[in-house]
Design a protein around this motif. Sequence first.
Motif, mmCIF file in Angstrom:
data_model
loop_
_atom_site.group_PDB
_atom_site.id
_atom_site.type_symbol
_atom_site.label_atom_id
_atom_site.label_comp_id
_atom_site.label_asym_id
_atom_site.label_seq_id
_atom_site.Cartn_x
_atom_site.Cartn_y
_atom_site.Cartn_z
ATOM 1 N N VAL A 92 -7.962 13.424 4.604
ATOM 2 C CA VAL A 92 -6.004 12.893 4.304
ATOM 3 C C VAL A 92 -6.004 12.241 4.699
ATOM 4 C CG1 VAL A 92 -4.208 14.086 4.921
ATOM 5 C CG2 VAL A 92 -5.500 15.642 4.575
ATOM 6 N N LEU A 93 -6.513 11.719 5.585
ATOM 7 C CA LEU A 93 -6.120 9.669 6.157
ATOM 8 C C LEU A 93 -6.951 9.293 4.707
ATOM 9 C CD1 LEU A 93 -5.650 8.153 8.169
ATOM 10 C CD2 LEU A 93 -7.564 8.123 9.095
ATOM 11 N N ASP A 94 -8.369 9.850 4.737
ATOM 12 C CA ASP A 94 -9.042 8.689 3.253
ATOM 13 C C ASP A 94 -8.357 8.506 2.190
ATOM 14 O OD1 ASP A 94 -10.893 8.792 4.789
ATOM 15 O OD2 ASP A 94 -12.552 10.029 4.045
ATOM 16 N N ASN A 95 -7.661 9.960 1.677
ATOM 17 C CA ASN A 95 -6.483 10.027 0.467
ATOM 18 C C ASN A 95 -4.929 8.941 0.823
ATOM 19 O OD1 ASN A 95 -7.776 12.017 -0.966
ATOM 20 N ND2 ASN A 95 -7.047 13.019 0.029
ATOM 21 N N PHE A 96 -4.613 8.777 1.841
ATOM 22 C CA PHE A 96 -3.970 7.393 2.818
ATOM 23 C C PHE A 96 -4.319 6.440 1.842
ATOM 24 C CE2 PHE A 96 -0.770 10.920 5.059
ATOM 25 C CZ PHE A 96 0.184 10.645 4.353
ATOM 26 N N GLU A 97 -5.378 6.270 2.487
ATOM 27 C CA GLU A 97 -6.020 4.948 2.590
ATOM 28 C C GLU A 97 -5.694 4.714 1.028
ATOM 29 O OE1 GLU A 97 -9.839 4.989 4.827
ATOM 30 O OE2 GLU A 97 -8.311 4.261 6.882
ATOM 31 N N LYS A 107 10.900 -0.752 -7.546
ATOM 32 C CA LYS A 107 11.932 -1.389 -6.636
ATOM 33 C C LYS A 107 11.364 0.773 -6.081
ATOM 34 C CE LYS A 107 14.570 -4.708 -5.115
ATOM 35 N NZ LYS A 107 15.726 -5.526 -4.831
ATOM 36 N N ALA A 108 11.755 1.158 -6.801
ATOM 37 C CA ALA A 108 11.704 2.325 -6.134
ATOM 38 C C ALA A 108 10.059 3.524 -5.319
ATOM 39 C CB ALA A 108 11.728 3.676 -7.067
ATOM 40 N N ALA A 109 9.182 2.954 -6.239
ATOM 41 C CA ALA A 109 7.707 3.644 -6.185
ATOM 42 C C ALA A 109 7.576 2.278 -4.610
ATOM 43 C CB ALA A 109 7.265 2.856 -6.636
ATOM 44 N N LYS A 110 8.245 1.419 -4.317
ATOM 45 C CA LYS A 110 7.692 0.510 -3.417
ATOM 46 C C LYS A 110 8.313 1.110 -2.137
ATOM 47 C CE LYS A 110 6.913 -4.347 -4.790
ATOM 48 N NZ LYS A 110 7.535 -4.983 -4.974
ATOM 49 N N GLY A 111 9.357 2.663 -2.139
ATOM 50 C CA GLY A 111 9.960 2.336 -1.316
ATOM 51 C C GLY A 111 9.197 3.667 -0.739
ATOM 52 N N VAL A 112 8.820 4.652 -1.931
ATOM 53 C CA VAL A 112 7.971 5.709 -1.331
ATOM 54 C C VAL A 112 6.306 5.317 -0.597
ATOM 55 C CG1 VAL A 112 6.692 7.826 -2.604
ATOM 56 C CG2 VAL A 112 9.017 6.755 -3.700
ATOM 57 N N VAL A 113 5.609 3.864 -1.199
ATOM 58 C CA VAL A 113 4.789 3.622 -0.828
ATOM 59 C C VAL A 113 5.062 2.648 0.395
ATOM 60 C CG1 VAL A 113 2.855 1.597 -0.633
ATOM 61 C CG2 VAL A 113 4.037 2.847 -3.222
ATOM 62 N N GLU A 114 5.914 2.664 1.309
ATOM 63 C CA GLU A 114 6.519 2.186 2.964
ATOM 64 C C GLU A 114 6.652 3.470 3.208
ATOM 65 O OE1 GLU A 114 10.659 0.127 2.387
ATOM 66 O OE2 GLU A 114 9.307 -2.032 1.612
ATOM 67 N N VAL A 119 3.532 7.590 7.232
ATOM 68 C CA VAL A 119 3.130 8.642 7.553
ATOM 69 C C VAL A 119 1.690 8.374 8.269
ATOM 70 C CG1 VAL A 119 3.013 11.163 6.673
ATOM 71 C CG2 VAL A 119 5.214 9.785 6.245
ATOM 72 N N TYR A 120 1.373 7.287 7.319
ATOM 73 C CA TYR A 120 -0.898 7.056 7.399
ATOM 74 C C TYR A 120 -0.576 6.839 8.851
ATOM 75 C CZ TYR A 120 -4.677 4.420 7.537
ATOM 76 O OH TYR A 120 -5.741 4.083 7.166
ATOM 77 N N ARG A 121 0.342 5.659 9.726
ATOM 78 C CA ARG A 121 0.701 4.910 10.501
ATOM 79 C C ARG A 121 0.418 6.077 11.740
ATOM 80 N NH1 ARG A 121 2.942 0.486 8.252
ATOM 81 N NH2 ARG A 121 5.112 0.957 9.097
#
Length: 187
Positions: A92-97, A107-114, A119-121
């Motif tokens: 799961v950690l690998d997939n997040f990375e 911009k909308a996708a950037k919000g999802v990535v943020e 969640v990753y941190r």
Amino acid sequence: MEEKDLEKNEQEEITEEIVNDAEQELVTEEEKEEQQSDNKEVQQLKDENDELQNRLLRVQAEYDNFRKRTKKEKEADLKYKSQSIVTELLPVLDNFERALQVEIEDKAAKGVVEGLEIVYRQLKTVLESEGVEAIETDGQIFDPTLHQAVIQVEEEGYESNQIVETMQKGYQLKGRVIRPAMVKVNQ
């Protein structure tokens, strides 16, 4: 007659002395035999006592060893209790990375990535609090206890057995390797 009586008395006294001496010798020999028998019994009892003492000491030592071994096993179980869940969370950690490496312009996708980064941190912080650490690979010398060589290459600028690239991160849980790092190694 008196002389005869005296002589008879003397003989009786001598006879009595001889009988007493013989009886004393018999009693002394019986006492010696009894003493020897008692000494044998005492020695036998001492030997049995020594054997029982030795057995008791061995049993106590075995019990102490068992107690120490059990304590170590419990400590190890507690120390690595989270290993199975951590092992399952590593993909799961690998997939997040991998997901966070994708470059997005929208911009909308950037919000999802943020949100994914947050969640990753959090996931990474939780794993670190449990004692999970990434295995260092960049510029390191290949160590078969920590790394798994997937590819060997010949590249300039690297020493022999130096790691050139990390293919998949490796992790340790409180010093125990739970997944070795897959690496590309210079010959």
